[in-house]
Design a protein around this motif. Structure first.
Motif, mmCIF file in Angstrom:
data_model
loop_
_atom_site.group_PDB
_atom_site.id
_atom_site.type_symbol
_atom_site.label_atom_id
_atom_site.label_comp_id
_atom_site.label_asym_id
_atom_site.label_seq_id
_atom_site.Cartn_x
_atom_site.Cartn_y
_atom_site.Cartn_z
ATOM 1 N N LEU A 22 0.822 -1.206 0.000
ATOM 2 C CA LEU A 22 0.000 0.000 0.000
ATOM 3 C C LEU A 22 0.857 1.258 0.000
ATOM 4 C CD1 LEU A 22 -2.954 0.655 0.041
ATOM 5 C CD2 LEU A 22 -2.914 0.576 2.498
ATOM 6 N N LEU A 54 2.528 2.167 -3.355
ATOM 7 C CA LEU A 54 1.634 2.867 -4.273
ATOM 8 C C LEU A 54 1.419 4.306 -3.833
ATOM 9 C CD1 LEU A 54 -1.127 0.220 -4.981
ATOM 10 C CD2 LEU A 54 0.396 1.269 -6.621
ATOM 11 N N LEU A 55 1.275 4.479 -2.512
ATOM 12 C CA LEU A 55 0.884 5.792 -1.977
ATOM 13 C C LEU A 55 1.958 6.834 -2.214
ATOM 14 C CD1 LEU A 55 -1.643 6.744 -0.603
ATOM 15 C CD2 LEU A 55 -0.536 6.421 1.582
ATOM 16 N N PHE A 87 0.981 7.162 -6.840
ATOM 17 C CA PHE A 87 -0.120 8.046 -6.453
ATOM 18 C C PHE A 87 0.353 9.191 -5.580
ATOM 19 C CE2 PHE A 87 -2.244 4.235 -7.748
ATOM 20 C CZ PHE A 87 -3.388 4.692 -8.360
ATOM 21 N N ARG A 116 -5.095 -5.932 -4.511
ATOM 22 C CA ARG A 116 -6.173 -5.422 -3.670
ATOM 23 C C ARG A 116 -5.841 -4.032 -3.132
ATOM 24 N NH1 ARG A 116 -3.870 -9.293 -0.150
ATOM 25 N NH2 ARG A 116 -3.138 -8.467 1.828
ATOM 26 N N PHE A 117 -4.553 -3.629 -3.265
ATOM 27 C CA PHE A 117 -4.183 -2.322 -2.744
ATOM 28 C C PHE A 117 -4.691 -1.179 -3.628
ATOM 29 C CE2 PHE A 117 -0.777 -5.084 -1.031
ATOM 30 C CZ PHE A 117 -1.233 -5.037 0.269
ATOM 31 N N ASP A 118 -4.973 -1.495 -4.910
ATOM 32 C CA ASP A 118 -5.499 -0.434 -5.775
ATOM 33 C C ASP A 118 -6.831 0.084 -5.249
ATOM 34 O OD1 ASP A 118 -3.397 -0.439 -7.577
ATOM 35 O OD2 ASP A 118 -4.191 -2.189 -8.610
ATOM 36 N N LEU A 125 -6.434 1.942 -1.845
ATOM 37 C CA LEU A 125 -5.875 3.291 -1.974
ATOM 38 C C LEU A 125 -6.986 4.314 -2.154
ATOM 39 C CD1 LEU A 125 -2.881 3.922 -2.022
ATOM 40 C CD2 LEU A 125 -3.115 4.310 -4.440
#
Lengths: 217, 106
Positions: free
Chosen positions: A156, A159-160, A164, B61-63, B66
């Motif tokens: 997570l 991505l963060l 993103f 599943r992190f998409d 987020l």
């Protein structure tokens, strides 16, 4: 997967029952407390869906911070005694809500929701279970599921602060703007000229407001 | 895992309850609470879909999680601001009933 089903239906009874209580009960304070129950139940769903971080965030932010804010608002606006009266739109509201529910249920039931072939789905599920329990790698290998987890690649936080990062920064600025906006909204009005002369208390109050104003700028 | 369709039905139920609260109640605070219900319903939907689509192509599943994080953040900002407005409204008009707030109506 019997255990998960039991947990799901227990949580559903709590969540839907409390949600109905929130909109139907007359006492605003009790409605706020029922809302906390809904938030905690939703956190339970997140655990059920392998979203542990979000479950923690849900309990911290929703059940912790937002509910406290709402209870403060209920207390400060003294409409608690007056209760929670419905307005004149009761019947259209029920009709519209029922219509939307019917449409959503139709779509959800009619759509083909299984994205993977049955065998592949089983193996993905096994990998997900392995992430939170101690199934040995050999068992996974036998099931033909080793190394198939998409979760192994990025987490997570990757991505963060990776792909993103721009929305992430934008949301930070939004939070800051909301903070300053809320401060500017609730600060006391600057006292008029004659009131300032009448008492030291109001003078210091307006000075405080002025300081807050310059800070907000 | 529990089938996706059950999560979607649950999410639909919570969303509809929230919609009814927004439409049929007078208190601005309760309307805010109903909006929170609707946002939670959307979050359940997103996370359930993400968890069930895991392994489908390059999807993780992190998409979905987020987006849920962003929704939670925006909801926190919204609640803080909206409650400030409600308090201001109460100080000016001594009511939070939305059908008595008609300053912008003519």
């Amino acid at each position: 997967m019997l255990f998960q089903d039991v947990v799901f239906w227990l949580l559903t009874v709590v969540a839907v029952g409390s949600a109905l209580g929130v909109v139907l009960i007359r006492d605003l304070f009790r409605a706020a407390l029922l809302l906390v129950a809904v938030f905690v139940a939703v956190g339970g769903y997140f655990v059920l869906l392998n979203a542990e971080f979000l479950a923690v965030v849900q309990v911290l932010i929703y059940a912790g911070a937002i509910s406290v804010l709402i209870i403060f608002a209920v207390m400060l606006t003294r409409d608690v005694q007056q209760g929670n009266p419905p307005n004149r739109l009761q019947i259209p509201a029920v009709a519209l809500a029922a219509l939307l529910l019917a449409a959503l249920v139709t779509v959800a039931v009619d759509t083909q929701w299984s994205f993977l072939p049955e065998g592949e789905r089983q193996s993905v599920e096994l990998v997900q279970t392995a992430a939170v329990s101690d199934i040995s790698p050999e068992t996974l290998e036998q099931a033909g599921a080793a190394g198939e987890s998409a979760a192994q690649g990025v987490g997570l936080a990757d991505l963060l602060i990776g792909r993103f990062v721009l929305p992430f920064e934008a949301v930070s600025v939004l939070l800051l703007a909301a903070l300053i906006g809320a401060l500017a909204l609730v600060r006391p009005r600057p006292a008029p000229q004659d009131a300032r002369a009448s008492g030291a208390e109001s003078a210091s109050e307006s000075a405080g407001a002025g300081a807050a104003g310059s800070e907000a700028d | 895992m529990v089938d996706l369709v059950w999560f979607q039905l649950l999410s639909a139920a919570l969303f509809v309850i929230g919609l009814y609260g927004v439409l049929a109640r007078r208190s601005a605070v309760l309307i805010l609470m109903s909006i929170e219900l609707m946002l939670n319903a959307v979050n359940i939907n997103l996370i359930a879909a993400a968890a069930h689509m895991e392994g489908f192509g390059s999807f993780s599943r992190f998409d979905g999680q987020l987006i849920a994080i962003f929704i939670i953040t925006v909801a926190a900002a919204e609640v803080g601001l909206a409650l400030a407005i409600v308090l201001r409204m109460y100080r000016n008009r001594s009511t939070v009933n939305v059908d008595e707030i008609d300053l912008m109506k003519w």
